[in-house]
Every structure is written in structure tokens, then in C-alpha cells.
Motif scaffolding. Structure first.
Motif, PDB file in Angstrom:
ATOM      1  N   ARG A   8       0.846  -1.181   0.000  1.00  0.00           N
ATOM      2  CA  ARG A   8       0.000   0.000   0.000  1.00  0.00           C
ATOM      3  C   ARG A   8       0.888   1.241   0.000  1.00  0.00           C
ATOM      4  N   LEU A   9       0.585   2.148  -0.927  1.00  0.00           N
ATOM      5  CA  LEU A   9       1.375   3.367  -1.049  1.00  0.00           C
ATOM      6  C   LEU A   9       0.503   4.578  -0.766  1.00  0.00           C
ATOM      7  N   ASP A  10       1.127   5.599  -0.176  1.00  0.00           N
ATOM      8  CA  ASP A  10       0.442   6.854   0.108  1.00  0.00           C
ATOM      9  C   ASP A  10       0.703   7.788  -1.071  1.00  0.00           C
ATOM     10  N   TRP A  11      -0.204   7.732  -2.048  1.00  0.00           N
ATOM     11  CA  TRP A  11      -0.008   8.519  -3.262  1.00  0.00           C
ATOM     12  C   TRP A  11      -0.157  10.017  -3.006  1.00  0.00           C
ATOM     13  N   SER A  12      -0.833  10.396  -1.933  1.00  0.00           N
ATOM     14  CA  SER A  12      -1.028  11.828  -1.651  1.00  0.00           C
ATOM     15  C   SER A  12       0.286  12.532  -1.364  1.00  0.00           C
ATOM     16  N   ARG A  13       1.285  11.797  -0.917  1.00  0.00           N
ATOM     17  CA  ARG A  13       2.573  12.430  -0.653  1.00  0.00           C
ATOM     18  C   ARG A  13       3.320  12.731  -1.957  1.00  0.00           C
ATOM     19  N   LEU A  14       2.920  12.019  -3.033  1.00  0.00           N
ATOM     20  CA  LEU A  14       3.555  12.264  -4.331  1.00  0.00           C
ATOM     21  C   LEU A  14       2.763  13.254  -5.175  1.00  0.00           C
ATOM     22  N   TYR A  15       1.437  13.225  -5.059  1.00  0.00           N
ATOM     23  CA  TYR A  15       0.584  14.079  -5.873  1.00  0.00           C
ATOM     24  C   TYR A  15      -0.243  14.972  -4.951  1.00  0.00           C
ATOM     25  N   THR A  16       0.125  16.231  -4.893  1.00  0.00           N
ATOM     26  CA  THR A  16      -0.580  17.210  -4.050  1.00  0.00           C
ATOM     27  C   THR A  16      -1.273  18.218  -4.959  1.00  0.00           C
ATOM     28  N   PRO A  17      -2.519  18.542  -4.755  1.00  0.00           N
ATOM     29  CA  PRO A  17      -3.357  18.214  -3.578  1.00  0.00           C
ATOM     30  C   PRO A  17      -4.142  16.921  -3.712  1.00  0.00           C
ATOM     31  N   GLY A  18      -3.698  15.976  -4.576  1.00  0.00           N
ATOM     32  CA  GLY A  18      -4.416  14.721  -4.722  1.00  0.00           C
ATOM     33  C   GLY A  18      -4.852  14.523  -6.166  1.00  0.00           C
ATOM     34  N   PRO A  19      -5.347  13.339  -6.461  1.00  0.00           N
ATOM     35  CA  PRO A  19      -5.770  13.060  -7.849  1.00  0.00           C
ATOM     36  C   PRO A  19      -6.934  13.938  -8.269  1.00  0.00           C
ATOM     37  N   GLN A  20      -6.916  14.347  -9.521  1.00  0.00           N
ATOM     38  CA  GLN A  20      -7.980  15.173 -10.075  1.00  0.00           C
ATOM     39  C   GLN A  20      -8.443  14.571 -11.414  1.00  0.00           C
ATOM     40  N   ARG A  21      -9.702  14.823 -11.754  1.00  0.00           N
ATOM     41  CA  ARG A  21     -10.246  14.344 -13.021  1.00  0.00           C
ATOM     42  C   ARG A  21      -9.829  15.291 -14.154  1.00  0.00           C
ATOM     43  N   ALA A  22      -9.381  14.696 -15.244  1.00  0.00           N
ATOM     44  CA  ALA A  22      -8.990  15.487 -16.414  1.00  0.00           C
ATOM     45  C   ALA A  22     -10.195  15.641 -17.325  1.00  0.00           C
ATOM     46  N   GLN A  23     -10.363  16.835 -17.869  1.00  0.00           N
ATOM     47  CA  GLN A  23     -11.463  17.102 -18.779  1.00  0.00           C
ATOM     48  C   GLN A  23     -11.079  16.652 -20.197  1.00  0.00           C
ATOM     49  N   LEU A  24     -11.859  15.738 -20.725  1.00  0.00           N
ATOM     50  CA  LEU A  24     -11.609  15.262 -22.082  1.00  0.00           C
ATOM     51  C   LEU A  24     -12.289  16.189 -23.092  1.00  0.00           C
ATOM     52  N   PRO A  25     -11.757  16.266 -24.303  1.00  0.00           N
ATOM     53  CA  PRO A  25     -12.376  17.136 -25.325  1.00  0.00           C
ATOM     54  C   PRO A  25     -13.765  16.627 -25.685  1.00  0.00           C
ATOM     55  N   THR A  26     -14.646  17.541 -26.024  1.00  0.00           N
ATOM     56  CA  THR A  26     -16.024  17.170 -26.347  1.00  0.00           C
ATOM     57  C   THR A  26     -16.189  16.720 -27.793  1.00  0.00           C
ATOM     58  N   TYR A  27     -15.142  16.923 -28.650  1.00  0.00           N
ATOM     59  CA  TYR A  27     -15.235  16.496 -30.054  1.00  0.00           C
ATOM     60  C   TYR A  27     -14.624  15.106 -30.196  1.00  0.00           C
ATOM     61  N   ALA A  28     -14.926  14.478 -31.316  1.00  0.00           N
ATOM     62  CA  ALA A  28     -14.407  13.125 -31.567  1.00  0.00           C
ATOM     63  C   ALA A  28     -12.893  13.159 -31.748  1.00  0.00           C
ATOM     64  N   PHE A  29     -12.236  12.093 -31.329  1.00  0.00           N
ATOM     65  CA  PHE A  29     -10.783  12.013 -31.459  1.00  0.00           C
ATOM     66  C   PHE A  29     -10.403  11.926 -32.939  1.00  0.00           C
ATOM     67  N   ASP A  30      -9.310  12.572 -33.308  1.00  0.00           N
ATOM     68  CA  ASP A  30      -8.796  12.544 -34.676  1.00  0.00           C
ATOM     69  C   ASP A  30      -7.814  11.387 -34.771  1.00  0.00           C
ATOM     70  N   ARG A  31      -8.297  10.275 -35.300  1.00  0.00           N
ATOM     71  CA  ARG A  31      -7.449   9.088 -35.371  1.00  0.00           C
ATOM     72  C   ARG A  31      -6.680   9.049 -36.686  1.00  0.00           C
ATOM     73  N   GLN A  32      -5.435   8.615 -36.606  1.00  0.00           N
ATOM     74  CA  GLN A  32      -4.599   8.478 -37.790  1.00  0.00           C
ATOM     75  C   GLN A  32      -3.930   7.115 -37.772  1.00  0.00           C
ATOM     76  N   ARG A  33      -3.866   6.497 -38.975  1.00  0.00           N
ATOM     77  CA  ARG A  33      -3.177   5.208 -39.098  1.00  0.00           C
ATOM     78  C   ARG A  33      -1.695   5.469 -39.341  1.00  0.00           C
ATOM     79  N   HIS A  34      -0.858   4.725 -38.666  1.00  0.00           N
ATOM     80  CA  HIS A  34       0.584   4.899 -38.800  1.00  0.00           C
ATOM     81  C   HIS A  34       1.248   3.618 -39.290  1.00  0.00           C
ATOM     82  N   TRP A  35       0.511   2.807 -40.086  1.00  0.00           N
ATOM     83  CA  TRP A  35       1.095   1.619 -40.690  1.00  0.00           C
ATOM     84  C   TRP A  35       0.581   1.513 -42.120  1.00  0.00           C
ATOM     85  N   LEU A  36       1.365   0.829 -42.940  1.00  0.00           N
ATOM     86  CA  LEU A  36       1.036   0.736 -44.358  1.00  0.00           C
ATOM     87  C   LEU A  36      -0.099  -0.252 -44.567  1.00  0.00           C
ATOM     88  N   PRO A  37      -1.008   0.044 -45.511  1.00  0.00           N
ATOM     89  CA  PRO A  37      -2.076  -0.907 -45.820  1.00  0.00           C
ATOM     90  C   PRO A  37      -1.507  -2.167 -46.454  1.00  0.00           C
TER      91      PRO A  37
END
Length: 296
Positions: A8-37
């Protein structure tokens, strides 16, 4: 490491003031393929013939042969066809359909000369640079010893597309053409009018026939009212019986004023299977027969 081991680890000592929720973008993700067809599987060539990728002999109809080929302008083997344009669009020359039939004859009549007869062209084949075009040649043996054939086409990627009839005719066995049958010197004497190649191709361009370097095969030409003689440039054989660009150059000289009319007419073409094509001359009679002679 401690977390993975179950400590068991006390994460609050590493992350102050504690974990927070990140706001995700409201638009669809722009996906790109990075391999050859994945590359499309090649159908290969039947017996090394460039225009015959598939050959099937019918099991229920004796003497019936079906040949197919996919013409893809992205394939380097067919890139030269881009030099055959009409009003900016790429069209398969009628000479390529004749060459396809000559290649089929070389398989139906191995090691023998053969002759095309009564060839007619119903509709030209437009080639797309976006997708391949499938050609199908069907050869059927007849009771009199001849073999009739039909050629049709359709886009490879068009689901449910019907076949378009492009050409038809017949073929038979023939004795190898003898040079004694045609007097080149006699033809030259009768064809007194000389036509410079650059003038000929300028005339073609003005009428909408845009021949690129691969299809400018006439080096010198002479003509009369009913006959024509041309010296054609060397074209690497590349496993063809007669290279389509070379055969097309012969047809260009037949009717300089109206070359497209010829490709809609009946033609007879004689060619030897293993002829070394280095320098060809073409002779046209009043019956519109085309004779190719190897002068090597």
C-alpha cells in the motif's frame, strides 16, 4: 515495484493536492493510421504473358478457354499505358486487346503461327488511375477448326457491375509469314508521299489524341492513296508477342487523318510467337490488312 508487489502506497505524498479528473475534449478524437495498408495479392501472369494473368480451361465445354487480367495503372508493368490519352483520359489502345488475343493464341496454338480474322471493336476501354480494370477474354473452338473470341471488361472494385463487350473476332492456324510475300522496295516506290513523324503527332494532338513518348513509335513514314509504309522504333519485347505500343504505332500510320476509325474496323494481323522484334515495317493493302515484318 512496491505497488506491483502488493504494498500500500500513500499517493497523496507524491501528488498534491491529490488526484484530479482530467477534462476530455467534447469532439471526436482525430485518429490516424501509422502503418502501411496490406498490399493487394497479385494474380501473376499465365505462362509469363503480361496481359494474361489467369487462364482457365472449361471442364464442361470442350475447347473453351477463359483468360483474365487486371490492368492497374499503378503497376509499373502497365505505366506506359498512361501515354495513350484521348481528350485527357487514359484509354486502353485497341492494339492491347489484339496483343491479349495473340498471347492467348500462343497458348492455344503453342509453337505455331496463328492469324486473327474479322476483328471488330464494339467499345473502347477507359482506364482509371484510381482502380484497376478487369479484362476477360473467352476463346471457343468451332467445328470448322477456327476459334472465336470475345473480350469484355468491368471495374475490379465495382460490386455487381456488369461486363461491357469490347471486341470480338476469330482466329485460325496460319503458316509463318514469308518476307517474299511483301516487297518493301516495291512498297517504298509506290508510297511516294513522305510524312514527318512530328507532323503526324502534331495532327493527332490537334484532334485530341495525346500520344506520350511510349506511343510515338513512328520513326519515318511514307504513304499513297491505298498503302502505307512505316519504320517503327524498337520497343523492348518484355514477354509480349508484339508490344502494344509497337502495334499501335503501326495502326497510327494506316489512316493518319482518322486513326480512330481504324480501331473500329475489321483487321487481320499475323505475328510469329518467337519473332525478335527489333525493327518492324508495316504494309497496308486496300483491304486494310496489317502485316508486321521482322527485318532483324
Amino acid at each position: 515495484g512496491l505497488h506491483v508487489a502488493g504494498r500500500r502506497l500513500d499517493w497523496s505524498r507524491l501528488y498534491t493536492p491529490g488526484p484530479q479528473r482530467a477534462q476530455l475534449p467534447t469532439y471526436a478524437f482525430d485518429r490516424q493510421r501509422h502503418w502501411l495498408p496490406a498490399a493487394a495479392a497479385s494474380r501473376g501472369h499465365a505462362h509469363g504473358s503480361p496481359l494474361l494473368q489467369l487462364h482457365v480451361e472449361s471442364s464442361d465445354q470442350p475447347g473453351r478457354h477463359v483468360f483474365e487480367s487486371d490492368i492497374d495503372l499503378a503497376d509499373s508493368a502497365y505505366a506506359y499505358l498512361k501515354d495513350h490519352k484521348v481528350l485527357g483520359a487514359v484509354w486502353l489502345p485497341g492494339a492491347a486487346l489484339l496483343e491479349m488475343t495473340l498471347e492467348a493464341m500462343a497458348q492455344v496454338y503453342p509453337q505455331q503461327a496463328a492469324q486473327l480474322e474479322s476483328v471488330s471493336f464494339a467499345q473502347a476501354v477507359e482506364l482509371s488511375e484510381e482502380s484497376a480494370t478487369r479484362l476477360q477474354l473467352v476463346v471457343q473452338a468451332e467445328a470448322d477448326g477456327r476459334r472465336t473470341f470475345t473480350i469484355a471488361s468491368r471495374p475490379v472494385q465495382a460490386q455487381g457491375a456488369g461486363w461491357i463487350a469490347n471486341a470480338s473476332g476469330s482466329m485460325r492456324r496460319a503458316e509463318p509469314l514469308s518476307a517474299a510475300m511483301v516487297s518493301i522496295s516495291g512498297l517504298r516506290a509506290r508510297c511516294a508521299h513522305e510524312l514527318a513523324p512530328h507532323t503526324l503527332y502534331a495532327r493527332f494532338a490537334a484532334s485530341g489524341l495525346q500520344y506520350g513518348a511510349a506511343f510515338q513509335g513512328i520513326e519515318a513514314g511514307w504513304g499513297s492513296a491505298h498503302e502505307a509504309l512505316a519504320k517503327l522504333a524498337h520497343q523492348p519485347k518484355a514477354s509480349y508477342v508484339v508490344h502494344p505500343a509497337l502495334l499501335d504505332a503501326a495502326f497510327q500510320k494506316l489512316r493518319p487523318g482518322a486513326p480512330m476509325v481504324l480501331e473500329e474496323s475489321a483487321l487481320s494481323v499475323i505475328a510469329a510467337r518467337d519473332a525478335r522484334i527489333k525493327e518492324l515495317r508495316e504494309a497496308l493493302s486496300a483491304a486494310r490488312d496489317c502485316i508486321l515484318i521482322d527485318r532483324a
